[in-house]
Design an enzyme around this catalytic site. Sequence first.
Site, short mmCIF file in Angstrom:
data_model
loop_
_atom_site.label_atom_id
_atom_site.label_comp_id
_atom_site.label_asym_id
_atom_site.label_seq_id
_atom_site.Cartn_x
_atom_site.Cartn_y
_atom_site.Cartn_z
CB CYS A 1 -9.72 23.53 17.92
SG CYS A 1 -9.84 24.81 19.12
CE1 TYR B 1 -0.81 4.69 13.53
CE2 TYR B 1 -0.43 5.99 11.57
CZ TYR B 1 -1.14 5.02 12.25
OH TYR B 1 -2.17 4.40 11.63
N GLY C 1 0.86 -1.18 0.00
CA GLY C 1 0.00 0.00 0.00
C GLY C 1 0.89 1.22 0.00
NE ARG C 2 3.89 2.74 5.45
CZ ARG C 2 3.12 3.31 6.38
NH1 ARG C 2 2.99 4.61 6.39
NH2 ARG C 2 2.50 2.59 7.29
C1 LIG Z 1 -3.74 -7.05 5.34
C2 LIG Z 1 -2.93 -5.88 4.92
N1 LIG Z 1 -2.34 -5.93 3.72
C3 LIG Z 1 -1.62 -4.89 3.27
C4 LIG Z 1 -1.44 -3.74 4.01
C5 LIG Z 1 -0.64 -2.64 3.43
O1 LIG Z 1 0.43 -2.30 4.20
P1 LIG Z 1 1.47 -1.22 3.68
O2 LIG Z 1 0.71 0.00 3.34
O3 LIG Z 1 2.38 -1.03 4.81
O4 LIG Z 1 2.15 -1.82 2.49
C6 LIG Z 1 -2.03 -3.67 5.28
C7 LIG Z 1 -1.81 -2.49 6.15
O5 LIG Z 1 -0.88 -2.49 6.94
C8 LIG Z 1 -2.80 -4.77 5.74
O6 LIG Z 1 -3.39 -4.72 6.92
N1 LIG Z 2 -2.50 3.62 8.91
C1 LIG Z 2 -1.17 3.15 9.24
C2 LIG Z 2 -0.86 1.86 8.66
C3 LIG Z 2 -1.90 0.84 8.94
C4 LIG Z 2 -1.85 -0.14 7.89
C5 LIG Z 2 -3.08 -0.98 7.79
N2 LIG Z 2 -2.97 -2.27 8.41
C6 LIG Z 2 -0.15 4.21 8.89
O1 LIG Z 2 -0.51 5.28 8.57
O2 LIG Z 2 1.02 3.99 8.95
#
Ligand SMILES: Cc1ncc(COP(=O)(O)O)c(C=O)c1O
Ligand SMILES: N[C@@H](CCCC[NH3+])C(=O)O
Length: 442
Positions: free
Chosen positions: A361, A334, A292-293
């Site tokens: 705020c 975080y 994702g990230r």
């Molecule tokens: C099941 C699952 N897959 C994938 C991700 C994607 O993680 P990231 O954004 O760190 O790659 C997450 C979030 O942490 C997750 O909970």
């Molecule tokens: N929301 C988190 C990560 C969670 C990923 C989902 N399991 C972040 O900003 O780093």
Amino acid sequence: MHLYGTQSINENGHLTIGGVDTADIASEYGTPVIVYDIALFRARANAFKETFRKAGIRAQVAYASKAFSSIAIYEIAKEEGLSLDVVSGGELYTATKAGYPRERIHFHGNNKSYEELEFAFEESIGCIVIDNFSEIDLIKEISEKRKQKMDVLIRVTPGVEAHTHSYITTGQEDSKFGFDLKNGQTDEAFLKLYQHPYINVLGMHCHIGSQIFETESFRFAAEALMTKMITWQKEYDFICTVLNLGGGFGIRYTEEDKPLEPSAYVKEMATIVSSMTDKYNYPIPEIWIEPGRSLVGDAGTTLYTYGSSKIVPGVRTYIAVDGGMSDNIRPALYGAKYTAVTANRMNEPHSTKVTIAGKCCESGDKLIEEAFLATPVEGDLIATFCTGAYSYSMASNYNRLPKPAVVFVENGKHQLAIRRETYDDIIRLDIPLSNVESGEVL
Ligand SMILES: Cc1ncc(COP(=O)(O)O)c(C=O)c1O
Ligand SMILES: N[C@@H](CCCC[NH3+])C(=O)O
């Protein structure tokens, strides 16, 4: 100063992204605005896909779209041939609106409702990642009622502690996600599923955490899951065809972060899988991952306008921008660290130390505790880097601030992907008591 992807500085000393002047984006769409470098997203997607291809490993790279979900980003992910990880009916609905190929959608979540699961069946999505025993009952009920088959993965917690913020680790035993691998829960789940006429167990899934910078935890996780798969082969003559090792690959928010190339993670996974499949004569499973990230994080840049300031003598100078924890909760939630630049005066020395505060705020509404900018002038365009993941998707209307606009840039062109919320958007669900028929008013 570290620039990401297609970021550059033009003849006016302005930050450009995708060949587009950020000052032009700010004047056309207003601020705050999140700008996505689409070429960088495509490059990141390709890097994962290519690594698997070159290694000759059958794989699926699923975009974990909780990081940033919108119809437009799904359209790009679809173009790039990614699969899609969704975690709610809302994300699934967005995917259907983007015309996402249903067979490439994977549905996650630790408390999927009956309606959400039925929606997944209606859409005949690629696979449901089963998280708990209640979900097993629901899936059995729905598949039997509809007489419809469904591919599933069993999500497990392999007992791996990834080295990251405790709120974003998920693979350890004390986690709300998945079946415990060691205490028998995973076997119990498997036994409830593997002979069911409508449920097709593809294999196992784990996700050990997020923003991880080492490969060892992935190796441990792969080893733990493969070991279980091999046991099921011996005991039940059952072969898993898929091993999903989740996401979590770290990115560079600040110079302290040292991300690895996708190939480093993939190599580690491939090594352990091929050595164990060789040793136990087990058919090589497809490896699925869910970044994702690392797909969207550094492709996103938020542009803010600097409005007001406050000097606390001998302590710090606050400069306040027109967004804050409402569009990026990560620093407050975080303690996440970001870097920022003065996007309209990139060539000036960035040596003035300030704290960039938001406009919510809340004393904790600080985007960057210690930022170095060009000597701030009210009206400056401040860009914070690496806001592509978990910023917009975790945004709120705290203080009734409208959510920012999202703009995609690529090859000198810009395109609105999500329009800025209006005040009317914010009140659209409100029901004034004065509207209620007389006699029913509180
Ligand atoms: C099941 C699952 N897959 C994938 C991700 C994607 O993680 P990231 O954004 O760190 O790659 C997450 C979030 O942490 C997750 O909970
Ligand atoms: N929301 C988190 C990560 C969670 C990923 C989902 N399991 C972040 O900003 O780093």
